[in-house]
Design an enzyme around this catalytic site. Structure first.
Site: not given
Ligand code: TSJ
Length: 637
Positions: A426, A503, A505, A507
């Site tokens: 990403e 990540d 998180d 997203d």
């Protein structure tokens, strides 16, 4: 040693020995899936009692210590004296394939290991206890690694109390000698219990998890049956018909069908025979599909949707957008295929075809608007199909064999697919670090930016036009499959591991979910053959005044670390982009030290669960996954 065996016990012991020597032969694998298999086998016996008409409630508990209890309110396992003057209960739990002999109902109905039986679970449990309440009394027996752990008097197992109720209660502890550190995976058990509840609308299943950090208690009761299951499967999708449900019986085979069309390019058909999920399909689906196609083509001509000169819709056309469940009960099913999950009985095709021919038109004649919507779905599919060859050539074009369509892939040098890995990273920044950090002989890097297209929502053309997706298809080298055609060839796959690196998180979880959805839809074998992984980057690095730095993967690990360490500096990683190449290598890419989660089909099937898992909102499950897969990580060299 205590003399607890009679003459026939020698063969019994040999049987149990065989199970312990080659557990994989009986339960498939010895990781958490094997542990879950034990649970399913026990639960299925209680479900059989429900199907026989004697049990309405099953309680499943995972205890703190890793053992489990399954309890039903059926008739109670028979305890009366059986062959050679031994309690029937003993025979059931120590003889391979004993199940059938005690079944008084006309057919073996439930699923799991297809009757491999409670003796296998017993043999693979460090201990097992059996309580049977029958005829006003409670009887108890116990075993260690499949061998009886108490002496019998006159062949009878001891009575330990009285009860007005009847039922069976089994507790067992999966043997660490067989399963190592692997334990029950609650999410899979829950989803299977829920499925069982959908297939048995008058059954209630209570699930209790007492394990530290996972405590919960859930009740599954689905009086709407498979209709409710269709609702769940189509949740959040735009439905273009109501739920079409019909049932019937033909030649002693009971058929239940439930289906609904959505505005997607998907076809989801789940088949069951006697409550067994038939992953490889089979005759019950064949009969349904063939008749469905014929009925739709005949309506299409009748209504002028297909003109005289037009070709018929293909089967896949008529099922475009369909979500369906075909559940049959067969007195003597024959299972075939690699995993014995393909229904081979030819009379099942006859039954589903006959019931569909008789019942489906009754609904469609009354609901002409819905019929027209279904025919629209078929027309859209036919249009795409006709343009498909052209589309594929245009979209993938000659670049099919050139490696990269937009120059972002940093490929590895080796062409030995068994050793190669591709990281899908990403963000360009992390992608840059990964390119610097990697072992360029075996590790390829493909950075992707922003969110790739959501393939659940987009149409085929758009999916194939998407730059990131084109690059992935080209890089993997094995084509793709979808409802309307199949070009996928896993033998051409250029990488043994496809590793998603995003990540920890919201997203990141979203991107991972979208990628997994893409693989699941278009290259499902990548997942079922175990090629897809998610990298687990750490959240923290601790730098103590003395001693070695450590990477920590969640807040709980940090809390624990704080208890045993005082003087240390803490570095928190907000995202992959914040790590330099060396850190990225050490924490996330080095096969010696990294943590990978291997993705399985049932992870992707419950995408909602997956998202929350990946987001790390539920710390404990995430940590469990990491621990579970720490093994993969160390084996990954
Ligand atoms: F797997 C297992 F064997 F350990 C097990 C069996 C586990 C659990 C949770 C439940 C059961 C079980 C078995 N529940 N109910 C029964 N029923 C019988 O075994 C039974 C009882 C009576 C008769 C009869 O013909 O009278 C027949 C059967 C099969």
């Amino acid at each position: 040693m205590k003399e607890v065996y009679n003459a026939s016990s020698i063969t019994v012991l040999e049987g149990l020995e065989a199970v312990r020597r080659r557990p994989g032969m009986y339960i498939g694998s010895v990781d958490y899936r094997g542990v879950n298999h034990l649970m399913y086998e026990i639960v299925d016996n209680a479900v059989d009692e429900h199907l026989a008409g004697f049990c309405s409630r099953i309680e499943v508990t995972i205890h703190k210590d890793g053992s489990a209890t399954v309890k039903d309110n059926g008739r109670g396992v028979p305890v009366d004296l059986h062959e050679k003057g031994v309690s029937a209960e003993r025979v059931i739990f120590t003889t391979l394939h004993a199940g059938g002999k005690f079944d008084s109902n006309s057919y073996k109905v439930s699923g799991g290991l297809h009757g491999v039986g409670s003796s296998v679970v017993n043999a693979l449990s460090e201990w097992m206890t059996v309580k049977s309440s029958v005829g006003g009394a409670v009887y108890a027996d116990r075993y260690k690694r499949g061998e009886p752990d108490q002496e019998l008097e006159k062949g009878m197992i001891p009575m330990i109390g009285k009860s007005k109720k009847t039922g069976t209660e089994i507790s067992f502890f999966p043997d660490p000698e067989i399963f190592g550190h692997h334990s029950f995976k609650a999410s899979s058990i829950k989803s299977r219990l829920h499925q069982t509840a959908y297939l048995n609308p008058t059954l209630t299943i209570l699930f209790v998890n007492e394990r530290e950090g996972e405590q919960e208690s859930l009740e599954y009761h689905e009086p709407e049956g498979i209709r409710g299951y269709i609702k769940e499967l189509n949740q959040g999708k735009e439905c273009v018909t109501g739920i079409i449900a019909y049932s019937g019986k033909e030649d002693g085979i009971e058929v239940d069908v439930c289906l609904q069309f959505t505005r997607t390019f998907e076809e989801t058909i789940l088949g069951y025979c006697n409550n067994i999920y038939t992953a490889e399909g089979g005759m019950h689906l064949t009969g349904f599909k063939n008749r469905f196609t014929a009925i739709m083509n005949s309506y299409a001509r009748e209504l002028g949707v297909l003109k005289e000169k037009d070709e018929n819709f293909t089967g896949a056309d008529t099922r475009n957008g369909m979500t369906a469940i075909i559940s049959i009960r067969h007195p003597d099913p024959m299972f075939e295929g690699q995993t014995k999950t393909k229904l081979g009985s030819a009379d099942a095709a006859k039954a589903t075809a006959a019931v569909t021919a008789e019942q489906l038109p009754v609904y469609l004649d009354k609901n002409l608007d819905e019929l027209k919507e279904m025919l629209k779905c078929a027309t859209r599919s036919a249009t795409v199909r006709k343009n498909q060859l052209k589309n594929k050539e245009n979209l993938l074009g000659k670049s099919k064999y050139s490696f990269d369509s937009n120059g972002k892939l940093a490929n590895c040098e080796s062409r030995d697919a068994s050793k190669c890995e591709i990281f899908i990273v990403e963000g360009d920044s992390a992608g840059g670090s990964a390119k610097t950090a990697r072992n360029r002989r075996y590790q390829a890097i493909l950075p992707i930016r922003g969110k790739i297209l959501n393939v659940e929502k987009a149409s085929m053309d758009k999916v194939l036009a998407n730059a990131e997706i084109k690059t992935m298809i080209n890089a993997f080298g094995c084509g793709f499959s979808e409802g309307l055609g199949n070009d996928f060839d896993i033998s051409k796959l250029r990488y043994d591991k496809i590793i998603i690196m995003a990540d920890a998180d919201v997203d990141g979880a979203h991107i991972s979910t979208l990628l997994l959805t893409f693989f699941y839809r278009f290259m499902p074998e990548l997942i079922s053959e175990g090629h897809v992984y998610i990298a687990m980057p750490p959240l923290y690095k601790t730098i103590p005044a003395r001693g070695e730095a450590e990477y920590l993967y969640d807040d709980e690990a940090l809390a624990k670390y704080r208890k045993s360490h005082r003087n240390f500096k803490l570095q928190r990683y907000k995202g992959l982009g914040e790590m330099d190449a060396e850190q990225l290598w050490e924490t996330t890419m080095n096969p010696e030290t990294r943590l990978l989660k291997q993705i399985e089909i049932d992870d992707v099937q419950s995408a909602d669960q997956l998202t929350s898992l990946l987001m790390g909102t539920e710390v404990e499950p995430r940590r469990n996954y990491i621990q579970e897969n720490a093994v993969y990580a160390t084996l990954d060299v």
